[in-house]
Design a protein around this motif. Sequence first.
Motif, short mmCIF file in Angstrom:
data_model
loop_
_atom_site.label_atom_id
_atom_site.label_comp_id
_atom_site.label_asym_id
_atom_site.label_seq_id
_atom_site.Cartn_x
_atom_site.Cartn_y
_atom_site.Cartn_z
N ASN A 196 0.84 -1.19 0.00
CA ASN A 196 0.00 0.00 0.00
C ASN A 196 0.88 1.24 0.00
OD1 ASN A 196 -1.91 2.08 0.65
ND2 ASN A 196 -3.29 0.45 1.36
N THR A 197 0.64 2.12 -0.95
CA THR A 197 1.42 3.36 -1.06
C THR A 197 0.59 4.59 -0.74
OG1 THR A 197 0.93 3.56 -3.43
CG2 THR A 197 2.91 2.32 -2.81
N ALA A 198 -0.61 4.39 -0.24
CA ALA A 198 -1.48 5.53 0.05
C ALA A 198 -0.81 6.48 1.03
CB ALA A 198 -2.81 5.05 0.62
N GLY A 199 -0.82 7.77 0.68
CA GLY A 199 -0.27 8.79 1.55
C GLY A 199 1.21 9.04 1.36
N LEU A 200 1.89 8.20 0.57
CA LEU A 200 3.32 8.41 0.37
C LEU A 200 3.60 9.57 -0.57
CD1 LEU A 200 4.64 4.73 0.15
CD2 LEU A 200 4.62 6.26 2.11
N THR A 201 2.79 9.70 -1.60
CA THR A 201 2.91 10.80 -2.56
C THR A 201 1.53 11.31 -2.90
OG1 THR A 201 2.81 9.36 -4.51
CG2 THR A 201 5.00 9.75 -3.54
N ALA A 202 1.49 12.42 -3.60
CA ALA A 202 0.21 13.00 -3.99
C ALA A 202 -0.52 12.10 -4.97
CB ALA A 202 0.43 14.39 -4.61
N GLU A 203 0.25 11.30 -5.76
CA GLU A 203 -0.38 10.45 -6.76
C GLU A 203 -0.72 9.07 -6.22
OE1 GLU A 203 2.55 11.96 -7.21
OE2 GLU A 203 1.88 13.65 -8.46
N SER A 204 -0.30 8.75 -4.99
CA SER A 204 -0.54 7.43 -4.43
C SER A 204 -2.03 7.17 -4.29
CB SER A 204 0.14 7.30 -3.06
OG SER A 204 1.54 7.43 -3.20
N SER A 205 -2.43 5.94 -4.67
CA SER A 205 -3.87 5.65 -4.64
C SER A 205 -4.15 4.27 -4.05
CB SER A 205 -4.43 5.72 -6.06
OG SER A 205 -3.76 4.81 -6.91
N GLY A 206 -3.33 3.78 -3.13
CA GLY A 206 -3.58 2.48 -2.52
C GLY A 206 -2.54 1.46 -2.92
N GLU A 207 -2.96 0.17 -3.06
CA GLU A 207 -2.04 -0.91 -3.32
C GLU A 207 -1.49 -0.86 -4.74
OE1 GLU A 207 -3.20 -4.97 -2.65
OE2 GLU A 207 -2.57 -4.85 -0.57
N ILE A 208 -0.21 -1.23 -4.84
CA ILE A 208 0.47 -1.24 -6.13
C ILE A 208 1.43 -2.42 -6.18
CG2 ILE A 208 2.35 0.25 -5.38
CD1 ILE A 208 2.38 1.48 -8.16
N THR A 209 1.65 -2.99 -7.36
CA THR A 209 2.64 -4.05 -7.57
C THR A 209 3.76 -3.49 -8.43
OG1 THR A 209 1.00 -5.83 -7.41
CG2 THR A 209 3.07 -6.34 -8.53
N LYS A 210 5.00 -3.70 -7.95
CA LYS A 210 6.14 -3.06 -8.60
C LYS A 210 7.29 -4.07 -8.72
CE LYS A 210 9.34 0.84 -7.91
NZ LYS A 210 9.04 1.57 -9.15
N LEU A 211 7.96 -4.08 -9.87
CA LEU A 211 9.17 -4.89 -10.05
C LEU A 211 10.31 -4.19 -9.32
CD1 LEU A 211 10.81 -7.17 -11.45
CD2 LEU A 211 11.14 -5.59 -13.36
N ILE A 212 10.91 -4.87 -8.34
CA ILE A 212 11.97 -4.23 -7.55
C ILE A 212 13.36 -4.81 -7.83
CG2 ILE A 212 10.42 -3.49 -5.70
CD1 ILE A 212 11.40 -5.87 -4.06
N GLU A 213 13.45 -6.07 -8.27
CA GLU A 213 14.74 -6.67 -8.61
C GLU A 213 14.55 -7.61 -9.79
OE1 GLU A 213 17.45 -5.71 -7.43
OE2 GLU A 213 16.91 -4.72 -5.55
N SER A 214 15.58 -7.69 -10.63
CA SER A 214 15.48 -8.52 -11.84
C SER A 214 16.70 -9.42 -11.95
CB SER A 214 15.38 -7.63 -13.07
OG SER A 214 15.34 -8.40 -14.25
N GLY A 215 16.47 -10.69 -12.33
CA GLY A 215 17.55 -11.63 -12.58
C GLY A 215 18.35 -12.00 -11.35
N ILE A 216 17.69 -12.16 -10.20
CA ILE A 216 18.37 -12.52 -8.96
C ILE A 216 18.66 -14.03 -8.94
CG2 ILE A 216 18.17 -12.58 -6.45
CD1 ILE A 216 18.49 -9.80 -7.60
N ASN A 217 19.86 -14.40 -8.50
CA ASN A 217 20.26 -15.81 -8.46
C ASN A 217 19.73 -16.50 -7.20
OD1 ASN A 217 21.76 -15.84 -10.88
ND2 ASN A 217 23.52 -14.94 -9.84
N VAL A 218 19.13 -17.66 -7.38
CA VAL A 218 18.66 -18.49 -6.28
C VAL A 218 19.80 -19.44 -5.87
CG1 VAL A 218 17.01 -20.25 -5.55
CG2 VAL A 218 16.27 -18.37 -7.03
N VAL A 219 20.15 -19.45 -4.59
CA VAL A 219 21.26 -20.31 -4.12
C VAL A 219 20.77 -21.45 -3.23
CG1 VAL A 219 23.02 -18.53 -4.34
CG2 VAL A 219 21.73 -18.71 -2.22
#
Length: 279
Positions: free
Chosen positions: A159-182
């Motif tokens: 939930n990003t509500a209240g973080l910015t003026a454009e925030s409107s509730g829950e959001i899904t975001k890509l935060i890391e790409s191509g991470i190795n599983v060990v």
Amino acid sequence: MRMVFSLVMVLGLGLAGFAAWKTSEFINVTKAREQAALKRIVPTVEVFVANKPLPFGHVLTPDDVVKVAWPKNALPETIFQDPALLFPGDGSRQRTVIRQMEKFEPLLASKVTEPGEDAGLNTRLDRGMRAFTIKVDASSGVSGFLRPGDRVDLYWTGNTAGLTAESSGEITKLIESGINVVAIDQSTEGTATGAAKSVTVAVSPQQVARLAQAQMTGRLAMSLVGVSDDTTAAAADVDKRGLLGIIQQEVAPVEAAKVCTIRTRKGAEVVEIPIPCTN
């Protein structure tokens, strides 16, 4: 003259006898010393030792060891003498150092793994990388299809509500790409079955901080990257409006109607009277 000759001969024989006696005595003493030295010599056998310092996690090769003579009556119980035992097979099942060894330190079974055995998670981390464990379930962990050595993209939902003026509730975001599983759960081998409860990935310290914050403030999900896929996932931010394709309409501001007035004085009172505007 004959007396002098006889005296010289006797003296020569005496000297010769004395020399023979001293020589015999020297030989006897030398033999005794040799026999004593032989008794003091300790029987030895050839064993394998490290020919250089070997750090933890080092994969052992024939170039890392050398054979030296070692006292037979002081052999450690698990020392290696046979090269076929130290390096079995065709070399595909190598041993790994699990205890740091110094130069000329004997190789013991307790200091190396069994052939082909994994030495532990920290041997799978490259320089500057850290292991971070993510809690998953059947859906967020790609339903048990993950294996150590795979690469994944990580998505955060929160939930990003209240973080910015454009925030409107829950959001899904890509935060890391191509991470190795060990590791999957507590296994670094590729033999895990069923849905995992945790997945351990290799990331930088900065990524550790990001993932820790993401796990505390929302939910993490993984998507499996193909073996031959060398592309980089594009940034993805999706909220409810984006998911449903709803475009927010911007409301144009309504200009207030212009009002023109004239002021007239009635005694002590000033009155404004509206009139049509001329411009």
